[in-house]
Design an enzyme around this catalytic site. Structure first.
Site, PDB file in Angstrom:
ATOM      1  N   TYR A 135       1.104  -7.235  -5.446  1.00 24.75           N
ATOM      2  CA  TYR A 135       1.835  -6.005  -5.760  1.00 24.75           C
ATOM      3  C   TYR A 135       2.643  -6.136  -7.056  1.00 24.75           C
ATOM      4  O   TYR A 135       3.094  -5.146  -7.620  1.00 24.75           O
ATOM      5  CB  TYR A 135       2.781  -5.607  -4.617  1.00 24.75           C
ATOM      6  CG  TYR A 135       2.064  -5.181  -3.339  1.00 24.75           C
ATOM      7  CD1 TYR A 135       0.690  -5.041  -3.287  1.00 24.75           C
ATOM      8  CD2 TYR A 135       2.783  -4.916  -2.174  1.00 24.75           C
ATOM      9  CE1 TYR A 135       0.035  -4.666  -2.134  1.00 24.75           C
ATOM     10  CE2 TYR A 135       2.135  -4.535  -1.004  1.00 24.75           C
ATOM     11  CZ  TYR A 135       0.762  -4.417  -0.992  1.00 24.75           C
ATOM     12  OH  TYR A 135       0.121  -4.031   0.163  1.00 24.75           O
ATOM     13  N   LYS A 195      -6.289 -16.567   3.520  1.00 25.79           N
ATOM     14  CA  LYS A 195      -7.731 -16.363   3.338  1.00 25.79           C
ATOM     15  C   LYS A 195      -8.217 -17.549   2.517  1.00 25.79           C
ATOM     16  O   LYS A 195      -8.807 -17.413   1.440  1.00 25.79           O
ATOM     17  CB  LYS A 195      -7.959 -15.019   2.628  1.00 25.79           C
ATOM     18  CG  LYS A 195      -9.383 -14.532   2.605  1.00 25.79           C
ATOM     19  CD  LYS A 195      -9.886 -14.032   3.942  1.00 25.79           C
ATOM     20  CE  LYS A 195     -11.351 -13.635   3.828  1.00 25.79           C
ATOM     21  NZ  LYS A 195     -11.976 -13.373   5.131  1.00 25.79           N
ATOM     22  N   ASP A 209      -8.575 -11.946   8.516  1.00 23.89           N
ATOM     23  CA  ASP A 209      -9.454 -11.041   9.265  1.00 23.89           C
ATOM     24  C   ASP A 209      -9.406 -11.367  10.758  1.00 23.89           C
ATOM     25  O   ASP A 209      -9.330 -10.463  11.604  1.00 23.89           O
ATOM     26  CB  ASP A 209     -10.898 -11.082   8.724  1.00 23.89           C
ATOM     27  CG  ASP A 209     -11.367 -12.490   8.358  1.00 23.89           C
ATOM     28  OD1 ASP A 209     -10.526 -13.408   8.333  1.00 23.89           O
ATOM     29  OD2 ASP A 209     -12.571 -12.664   8.111  1.00 23.89           O
ATOM     30  N   ASP A 226       1.993  -6.599   4.727  1.00 28.55           N
ATOM     31  CA  ASP A 226       2.147  -5.142   4.717  1.00 28.55           C
ATOM     32  C   ASP A 226       1.243  -4.533   5.788  1.00 28.55           C
ATOM     33  O   ASP A 226       1.670  -3.716   6.624  1.00 28.55           O
ATOM     34  CB  ASP A 226       1.741  -4.645   3.309  1.00 28.55           C
ATOM     35  CG  ASP A 226       2.076  -3.189   3.075  1.00 28.55           C
ATOM     36  OD1 ASP A 226       2.667  -2.574   3.980  1.00 28.55           O
ATOM     37  OD2 ASP A 226       1.737  -2.672   1.999  1.00 28.55           O
ATOM     38  N   ASP A 281       2.329  -3.426   9.983  1.00 30.44           N
ATOM     39  CA  ASP A 281       2.172  -2.044  10.455  1.00 30.44           C
ATOM     40  C   ASP A 281       1.298  -2.000  11.700  1.00 30.44           C
ATOM     41  O   ASP A 281       1.585  -1.256  12.644  1.00 30.44           O
ATOM     42  CB  ASP A 281       1.559  -1.160   9.367  1.00 30.44           C
ATOM     43  CG  ASP A 281       2.630  -0.476   8.537  1.00 30.44           C
ATOM     44  OD1 ASP A 281       3.769  -0.988   8.520  1.00 30.44           O
ATOM     45  OD2 ASP A 281       2.342   0.565   7.916  1.00 30.44           O
TER      46      ASP A 281
END
Ligand code: NAD
Length: 361
Positions: free
Chosen positions: A141, A192, A224, A248, A252
């Protein structure tokens, strides 16, 4: 010595829910000897209205002088037409970066009494208590270079950069291990590493920091698989730590396991455990001013503040127990209401928490 708390009610339902959290703080001060001083400031749309900026200098100065910050929520449709740099959300991003709040704590807790609120089967989620620690000020980001460029071929190319320095990984890992030490002492680092070099480094540094915390059981999981496990068997997790973008998304998803946005607190900490505490929900303009917003996420944010910044874990437990007692009594704001329960407004809920606290004084 008394701790200084800066209270920033913000916009929409912010002032209503913060008023109930203030009642709780006041009760802990008057009846339980909690040593605190509080001040109030303006942020978001309220900051723009008061001083022409979503993060007024006066608010930032108060935040700098405080030990921690309690925030309601910011934003509202009346500010949508403002230039981007004056929008309420800029106040929030501004205070996070000014105070270097790099460690975002997002619990997903499902009180047994609300197990019906989840879209998952009650036996999968009842009693869920996960803490997701998300790196908040680095990663893709913020990485440079970024942009959209025109290629000679005539098409455009969009690009972002995923980068983490060892020092950034080290400090978020340390923050997560410290939190694991205050809980069940199990930490799952999500990455990852099978595809991304940044993740390879992430894993190496997390393992290195882990050597300082031999009591904490460290595991690693690819993102994943973590997403899948969160909806398959979420109760296997205690604390999860991950980079900004994965956090993020996963936080959620984890929050929604509980089905009740009005119940979840959050914290953003810096390296000195200075923190800003806030409910995960927004300013809910659709219900603002109606006295129906659920104040429990904000009240539980106070509990997090007591545990993680002010070193008052017993006071935190008092609040959490009082909230559980109120749910046991059957009181429900509309967002968590189900058949046979007793409907309550914002102030009813705050008053009931105060009463439950006093019942155990
Ligand atoms: P929201 O979280 O404000 O509301 C989403 C839905 O949940 C609405 O139906 C709302 O009524 C309900 N809800 C939220 N909190 C509740 C509570 N405590 N009790 C009962 N119901 C509750 O998200 P949104 O509608 O996407 O955004 C509204 C405004 O909030 C926007 O301006 C947005 O930018 C801002 N926002 C602020 C923050 C923050 O301050 N941290 C976070 C998210 C959104």
């Amino acid at each position: 010595m008394s701790s200084k708390i800066l209270i920033l009610p913000g916009d929409g339902i912010g002032p209503e829910i913060v008023a109930e959290a203030k009642k709780v703080l006041e009760t802990l001060r008057s009846d339980f000897g909690l040593q605190i001083e509080t001040e109030e400031g303006a942020i978001g749309g309220a900051g723009y209205d008061a001083a022409g900026h979503p993060l007024p200098d006066a608010t930032l100065a108060l935040a700098g002088a405080a030990d921690s910050v309690l925030l309601g929520a910011v934003g509202g449709p009346q500010y949508d037409g403002l230039p981007r740099e004056l929008r309420p959300e800029r106040g929030l991003l501004g205070i996070r970066s000014e105070l270097d709040l790099f460690s975002n704590l997002r619990p997903a807790i499902l009180y047994e009494q609300l197990a019906d609120a989840s879209t998952l089967r009650p036996e999968v989620v009842a009693g869920l208590d996960i803490m997701i620690v998300r790196e908040l000020t680095g990663g893709i980001y913020f990485g440079q270079p970024r942009g959209i460029e025109n290629l000679d071929s005539g098409e455009r190319r969009g690009f972002n950069t995923l980068e983490y320095k060892e020092s950034e990984i080290e400090r978020i890992a340390r923050s997560a291990f410290e939190i694991a030490m205050k809980r069940d002492k199990r930490l799952c680092s999500v990455d990852k590493a099978n595809v991304l070099e940044v993740s390879e480094l992430w894993r190496e540094v997390v393992i290195r920091v882990g050597a300082e915390y031999p009591e904490v059981e460290l595991s690693h999981m690819y993102v994943d698989n973590a997403a899948m496990q969160l909806v398959r068997a979420p109760k296997q997790f205690d604390v999860m730590v991950t980079k900004n973008m994965f956090g993020d998304i996963l936080s959620d998803a984890a929050a929604m396991l509980t089905g009740s946005i009005g119940m979840l607190p959050s914290a953003s900490l810096n390296a000195q455990n200075y923190g800003m505490y806030e409910p995960i929900h927004g300013s809910a303009p659709d219900i603002a001013g109606q006295g129906v917003a659920n104040p429990l996420a904000t009240i539980l944010s106070v509990a997090m503040m007591l545990r993680y910044s002010l070193n008052e874990p017993q006071m935190a437990e008092r609040i959490e127990q009082a909230v559980s007692d109120v749910l046991d009594k059957g009181l429900r704001t509309p967002d968590i209401y189900s058949e046979g329960m007793q409907k309550a407004g914002t102030a009813d809920m705050g008053d009931a928490v105060v009463e439950a606290l006093r019942a155990k004084s």
